[in-house]
Design an enzyme around this catalytic site. Structure first.
Site, PDB file in Angstrom:
ATOM      1  N   CYS A  52       0.837  -1.210   0.000  1.00  0.00           N
ATOM      2  CA  CYS A  52       0.000   0.000   0.000  1.00  0.00           C
ATOM      3  C   CYS A  52       0.870   1.258   0.000  1.00  0.00           C
ATOM      4  CB  CYS A  52      -0.934   0.025   1.213  1.00  0.00           C
ATOM      5  SG  CYS A  52      -2.030  -1.400   1.286  1.00  0.00           S
ATOM      6  N   ARG A 135      -7.870  -4.531  -3.164  1.00  0.00           N
ATOM      7  CA  ARG A 135      -7.442  -3.365  -3.956  1.00  0.00           C
ATOM      8  C   ARG A 135      -8.426  -3.172  -5.109  1.00  0.00           C
ATOM      9  NH1 ARG A 135      -2.401  -2.599  -1.718  1.00  0.00           N
ATOM     10  NH2 ARG A 135      -1.607  -4.537  -0.851  1.00  0.00           N
TER      11      ARG A 135
END
Ligand code: BEZ
Length: 235
Positions: A52, A135
């Site tokens: 991330c 995601r």
């Protein structure tokens, strides 16, 4: 977790579900505040995690490029506001990665501890994780319609070239009433819609229009990179 809530998923061609949320840039109303611009609403699994972090640094570095294409970015994770603020501060003050440093994330990052938004957008996939969003990437057009959705699992960082390519391809399709073939990039030939009548198809096959036809259902034409970019990008 209520399974019925988890499986509700917006679809391509539908209005983006509305929500109000607290973010690192104050409160936002989505998608109403974004009307007139494209928006990419994306989720990440968690703050203070390596994949991330690499994604946020990349997205923040590309923010002005997306802005030139009239596209705003909005992030989300199932974390609280203070976690978001601390993580983004750490990224700016401490992380140097692939030549990126002092990276300031200026786009809003939604706090979604309750998972209200994540569930509304089908970002929770319990087979992958019941506590972290996958995601997900939602492309929302200037009218608030979902135009594309891409999902990646927790371990796979996104390809930001592809997100940008998809955005420009959809904008080009809208502006020129064409479609884009596999791996299209500005400057490549574009696909003209299938001919509506035999006459049009015949003209095409005889190349009366400036097209290249591989068969009656598959015709392309040239569209210069300059024409595409000068139409789409803000000066
Ligand atoms: C990461 O961003 O590194 C990550 C987050 C959740 C699960 C796996 C990896």
């Amino acid at each position: 977790m209520d399974e019925n809530q988890i499986i509700a998923m917006p679809r391509i061609g539908e209005a983006a579900p509305e929500f109000k949320a607290v973010t690192t840039q104050g409160e936002i109303n989505f998608p109403s505040e974004y009307k007139g611009s494209w928006a990419i609403l994306f989720s990440h699994p968690a703050d203070f995690t390596p994949v991330c972090t690499s994604e946020f640094m990349t997205f923040a570095s590309l923010e002005s490029k997306f802005a030139e294409a009239n596209c705003k970015l909005v992030g989300l994770s199932v974390d609280g506001l203070y976690s978001h603020i601390a993580w983004l501060r750490t990224i700016k003050e401490k992380i140097e990665y692939k030549g990126m440093k002092d990276v300031e994330v200026k786009f809003p990052l939604i706090e979604d501890i309750t998972m209200e938004v994540a569930k509304k957008y089908g970002m929770m996939m319990p087979g992958e994780s019941s506590t972290k969003a996958v995601r997900a990437v939602f492309f929302v057009d200037p009218k608030g319609i979902i135009r594309a959705i891409i999902y990646y699992p927790l371990s796979l960082g996104r390809n930001f070239d592809e997100l940008y390519r998809a955005l420009i391809a959809m904008q080009t399709a809208d502006a020129f009433s064409i479609a884009t073939p596999a791996d299209w990039r500005p400057g490549d030939d574009v696909i003209v819609p299938p001919a509506g009548s035999c006459g049009v198809a015949k003209d095409r096959m005889e190349n009366k229009e400036e097209m290249k036809c591989y068969d009656w259902f598959f015709c392309t034409k040239k569209l210069s990179e300059e024409t595409v970019l000068s139409t789409i990008l803000k000066k």
